[in-house]
Write a protein that holds these residues in place. Structure first.
Motif, PDB file in Angstrom:
ATOM      1  N   GLY A 177      58.252  34.881  39.979  1.00 36.10           N
ATOM      2  CA  GLY A 177      58.521  36.309  39.818  1.00 36.10           C
ATOM      3  C   GLY A 177      57.336  37.169  40.219  1.00 36.10           C
ATOM      4  N   ASN A 178      57.614  38.438  40.403  1.00 36.29           N
ATOM      5  CA  ASN A 178      56.599  39.397  40.828  1.00 36.29           C
ATOM      6  C   ASN A 178      55.819  39.859  39.601  1.00 36.29           C
ATOM      7  OD1 ASN A 178      55.088  41.121  42.357  1.00 36.29           O
ATOM      8  ND2 ASN A 178      56.712  42.611  42.672  1.00 36.29           N
ATOM      9  N   LEU A 179      54.916  39.025  39.158  1.00 40.46           N
ATOM     10  CA  LEU A 179      54.153  39.280  37.942  1.00 40.46           C
ATOM     11  C   LEU A 179      52.695  39.580  38.273  1.00 40.46           C
ATOM     12  CD1 LEU A 179      55.565  36.274  35.892  1.00 40.46           C
ATOM     13  CD2 LEU A 179      56.292  38.649  35.744  1.00 40.46           C
ATOM     14  N   HIS A 180      52.012  40.134  37.308  1.00 37.40           N
ATOM     15  CA  HIS A 180      50.585  40.419  37.448  1.00 37.40           C
ATOM     16  C   HIS A 180      49.790  39.151  37.095  1.00 37.40           C
ATOM     17  CE1 HIS A 180      47.038  42.881  37.614  1.00 37.40           C
ATOM     18  NE2 HIS A 180      46.736  42.630  36.356  1.00 37.40           N
ATOM     19  N   LYS A 181      48.698  38.915  37.768  1.00 35.90           N
ATOM     20  CA  LYS A 181      47.790  37.784  37.496  1.00 35.90           C
ATOM     21  C   LYS A 181      48.480  36.417  37.672  1.00 35.90           C
ATOM     22  CE  LYS A 181      46.613  39.055  33.354  1.00 35.90           C
ATOM     23  NZ  LYS A 181      45.979  39.197  32.055  1.00 35.90           N
ATOM     24  N   ILE A 182      49.244  36.256  38.726  1.00 34.19           N
ATOM     25  CA  ILE A 182      49.947  34.988  38.904  1.00 34.19           C
ATOM     26  C   ILE A 182      49.005  33.906  39.437  1.00 34.19           C
ATOM     27  CG2 ILE A 182      52.241  35.958  39.201  1.00 34.19           C
ATOM     28  CD1 ILE A 182      51.897  35.632  42.205  1.00 34.19           C
ATOM     29  N   PRO A 183      49.209  32.677  38.991  1.00 35.93           N
ATOM     30  CA  PRO A 183      48.438  31.559  39.545  1.00 35.93           C
ATOM     31  C   PRO A 183      48.896  31.275  40.974  1.00 35.93           C
ATOM     32  CG  PRO A 183      50.089  30.761  38.018  1.00 35.93           C
ATOM     33  CD  PRO A 183      50.151  32.257  37.960  1.00 35.93           C
ATOM     34  N   ILE A 184      48.050  30.613  41.734  1.00 37.45           N
ATOM     35  CA  ILE A 184      48.393  30.283  43.119  1.00 37.45           C
ATOM     36  C   ILE A 184      48.103  28.817  43.401  1.00 37.45           C
ATOM     37  CG2 ILE A 184      48.111  32.622  44.035  1.00 37.45           C
ATOM     38  CD1 ILE A 184      45.324  31.769  45.026  1.00 37.45           C
ATOM     39  N   ILE A 185      48.822  28.271  44.372  1.00 35.36           N
ATOM     40  CA  ILE A 185      48.573  26.913  44.847  1.00 35.36           C
ATOM     41  C   ILE A 185      47.695  27.017  46.089  1.00 35.36           C
ATOM     42  CG2 ILE A 185      49.594  24.830  45.833  1.00 35.36           C
ATOM     43  CD1 ILE A 185      52.078  25.365  44.144  1.00 35.36           C
ATOM     44  N   LEU A 186      46.539  26.377  46.052  1.00 38.94           N
ATOM     45  CA  LEU A 186      45.637  26.403  47.198  1.00 38.94           C
ATOM     46  C   LEU A 186      45.957  25.289  48.183  1.00 38.94           C
ATOM     47  CD1 LEU A 186      43.964  28.003  44.966  1.00 38.94           C
ATOM     48  CD2 LEU A 186      42.015  27.422  46.381  1.00 38.94           C
ATOM     49  N   LEU A 228      41.924  37.573  34.928  1.00 35.41           N
ATOM     50  CA  LEU A 228      42.156  39.015  35.066  1.00 35.41           C
ATOM     51  C   LEU A 228      42.803  39.257  36.421  1.00 35.41           C
ATOM     52  CD1 LEU A 228      38.660  40.251  33.805  1.00 35.41           C
ATOM     53  CD2 LEU A 228      40.787  40.220  32.492  1.00 35.41           C
ATOM     54  N   SER A 229      42.869  40.513  36.817  1.00 35.08           N
ATOM     55  CA  SER A 229      43.354  40.811  38.158  1.00 35.08           C
ATOM     56  C   SER A 229      42.469  40.066  39.154  1.00 35.08           C
ATOM     57  CB  SER A 229      43.262  42.317  38.422  1.00 35.08           C
ATOM     58  OG  SER A 229      43.499  42.588  39.777  1.00 35.08           O
ATOM     59  N   PRO A 230      43.050  39.391  40.133  1.00 34.88           N
ATOM     60  CA  PRO A 230      42.253  38.609  41.086  1.00 34.88           C
ATOM     61  C   PRO A 230      41.163  39.410  41.808  1.00 34.88           C
ATOM     62  CG  PRO A 230      44.544  38.033  41.282  1.00 34.88           C
ATOM     63  CD  PRO A 230      44.477  39.212  40.346  1.00 34.88           C
ATOM     64  N   VAL A 235      39.386  36.916  28.227  1.00 29.20           N
ATOM     65  CA  VAL A 235      40.754  37.312  27.881  1.00 29.20           C
ATOM     66  C   VAL A 235      41.106  36.746  26.512  1.00 29.20           C
ATOM     67  CG1 VAL A 235      41.572  37.510  30.260  1.00 29.20           C
ATOM     68  CG2 VAL A 235      41.776  35.332  29.076  1.00 29.20           C
ATOM     69  N   SER A 236      42.211  37.226  25.980  1.00 25.36           N
ATOM     70  CA  SER A 236      42.653  36.760  24.667  1.00 25.36           C
ATOM     71  C   SER A 236      43.299  35.380  24.757  1.00 25.36           C
ATOM     72  CB  SER A 236      43.664  37.759  24.075  1.00 25.36           C
ATOM     73  OG  SER A 236      44.861  37.730  24.839  1.00 25.36           O
ATOM     74  N   TYR A 237      43.438  34.780  23.598  1.00 30.36           N
ATOM     75  CA  TYR A 237      44.113  33.489  23.501  1.00 30.36           C
ATOM     76  C   TYR A 237      45.555  33.610  24.004  1.00 30.36           C
ATOM     77  CZ  TYR A 237      46.007  29.255  21.346  1.00 30.36           C
ATOM     78  OH  TYR A 237      46.623  28.052  21.138  1.00 30.36           O
ATOM     79  N   THR A 238      46.215  34.718  23.668  1.00 26.78           N
ATOM     80  CA  THR A 238      47.596  34.961  24.099  1.00 26.78           C
ATOM     81  C   THR A 238      47.693  35.037  25.619  1.00 26.78           C
ATOM     82  OG1 THR A 238      47.984  36.175  22.060  1.00 26.78           O
ATOM     83  CG2 THR A 238      49.576  36.505  23.825  1.00 26.78           C
ATOM     84  N   THR A 239      46.735  35.696  26.246  1.00 25.34           N
ATOM     85  CA  THR A 239      46.732  35.784  27.714  1.00 25.34           C
ATOM     86  C   THR A 239      46.547  34.407  28.332  1.00 25.34           C
ATOM     87  OG1 THR A 239      45.903  38.052  27.682  1.00 25.34           O
ATOM     88  CG2 THR A 239      45.555  36.800  29.709  1.00 25.34           C
ATOM     89  N   MET A 240      45.691  33.581  27.749  1.00 25.68           N
ATOM     90  CA  MET A 240      45.509  32.217  28.269  1.00 25.68           C
ATOM     91  C   MET A 240      46.791  31.409  28.117  1.00 25.68           C
ATOM     92  SD  MET A 240      42.839  31.535  29.944  1.00 25.68           S
ATOM     93  CE  MET A 240      43.177  29.807  30.105  1.00 25.68           C
ATOM     94  N   CYS A 241      47.491  31.598  27.011  1.00 27.26           N
ATOM     95  CA  CYS A 241      48.791  30.917  26.830  1.00 27.26           C
ATOM     96  C   CYS A 241      49.748  31.321  27.944  1.00 27.26           C
ATOM     97  CB  CYS A 241      49.400  31.267  25.470  1.00 27.26           C
ATOM     98  SG  CYS A 241      48.546  30.571  24.061  1.00 27.26           S
ATOM     99  N   PHE A 294      48.715  29.765  31.279  1.00 31.51           N
ATOM    100  CA  PHE A 294      48.988  28.332  31.280  1.00 31.51           C
ATOM    101  C   PHE A 294      50.478  28.070  31.496  1.00 31.51           C
ATOM    102  CE2 PHE A 294      48.760  23.980  29.579  1.00 31.51           C
ATOM    103  CZ  PHE A 294      47.607  23.551  30.220  1.00 31.51           C
ATOM    104  N   VAL A 295      51.330  28.857  30.849  1.00 29.60           N
ATOM    105  CA  VAL A 295      52.776  28.714  31.024  1.00 29.60           C
ATOM    106  C   VAL A 295      53.176  29.037  32.467  1.00 29.60           C
ATOM    107  CG1 VAL A 295      55.011  29.714  30.365  1.00 29.60           C
ATOM    108  CG2 VAL A 295      53.378  29.044  28.600  1.00 29.60           C
ATOM    109  N   LEU A 296      52.605  30.088  33.039  1.00 22.71           N
ATOM    110  CA  LEU A 296      52.906  30.433  34.429  1.00 22.71           C
ATOM    111  C   LEU A 296      52.511  29.295  35.372  1.00 22.71           C
ATOM    112  CD1 LEU A 296      51.904  34.209  34.640  1.00 22.71           C
ATOM    113  CD2 LEU A 296      54.200  33.222  34.453  1.00 22.71           C
ATOM    114  N   CYS A 297      51.402  28.644  35.074  1.00 23.39           N
ATOM    115  CA  CYS A 297      50.992  27.485  35.888  1.00 23.39           C
ATOM    116  C   CYS A 297      52.017  26.360  35.786  1.00 23.39           C
ATOM    117  CB  CYS A 297      49.618  26.985  35.459  1.00 23.39           C
ATOM    118  SG  CYS A 297      48.254  28.035  35.972  1.00 23.39           S
TER     119      CYS A 297
END
Length: 182
Positions: free
Chosen positions: A73-82, A96-98, A136-142, A145-148
């Motif tokens: 989805g078009n989300l903020h701070k998305i993980p990427i595959i290199l 944070l924002s890349p 970042v907060s613990y919630t943001t890390m959660c 991690f889920v997005l990954c």
């Protein structure tokens, strides 16, 4: 400059990369690289290391973010595959924002777990026993991690789909439309 760490002018993210942390040295934004068995400074911004690595692996930041947006989805701070190797993707997640000078890039595969200390600060525990505080907060890390996990699942499903032979149609069984005589 930190005399305890060696300094490099160039770096490519690999499966040994654990994190890319921004660090200011002599009024210049550099990167503290943590690998499985090493730590050093690179005279490049973290985002520039990411972008250069993507080009090396045959893609671009634009394409990597496009794939991630298609997958999760078009989300903020998305993980990427290199990159990927033998079906294992090299996923990096931003805290944070890349484009932020304070963003830390973390290798998804290097995270053992994350916790919160008594001051409310989030700590990331890596598979190489290193622990770093993140901005970042613990919630943001959660969330990250889920997005990954979502990105990993999408990658694996896509690979399974590609590995199926296209020349063989799937076997289907049709129910008979003939009604029995009474």
């Amino acid at each position: 400059m930190n005399t305890q760490l060696s300094v490099a002018s160039n770096y490519l993210v690999s499966f040994n990369t654990v994190s890319l942390e921004p660090i200011w040295i002599e009024h210049k934004l550099c990167t503290r690289v943590i690998e499985n068995h090493a730590e050093f400074i690179v005279k490049m911004k973290p985002i520039n290391i990411i972008k250069k690595s993507l080009i090396f692996y045959g893609t671009s930041y634009k394409h990597a973010t496009f794939f991630s947006k298609e997958a999760i989805g078009n989300l903020h701070k998305i993980p990427i595959i290199l990159s990927h190797d033998f079906g294992h993707p090299l996923i990096m997640m931003p805290t944070l924002s890349p484009d932020s000078d304070s963003n830390i890039w973390i290798a998804f595969s290097a995270v053992e777990y994350y916790s919160q200390n008594s001051l409310g600060q989030c700590l990331v525990h890596f598979t190489n026993t290193r622990v770093i505080p993140v901005n970042v907060s613990y919630t943001t890390m959660c969330r990250q991690f889920v997005l990954c996990h979502f990105l990993m699942n999408h990658f694996q499903k896509t690979r399974q789909h590609i590995q199926k032979p296209f020349s063989q149609p799937p076997v289907t069984y049709l129910q008979s439309r003939i009604t029995p005589k009474r």
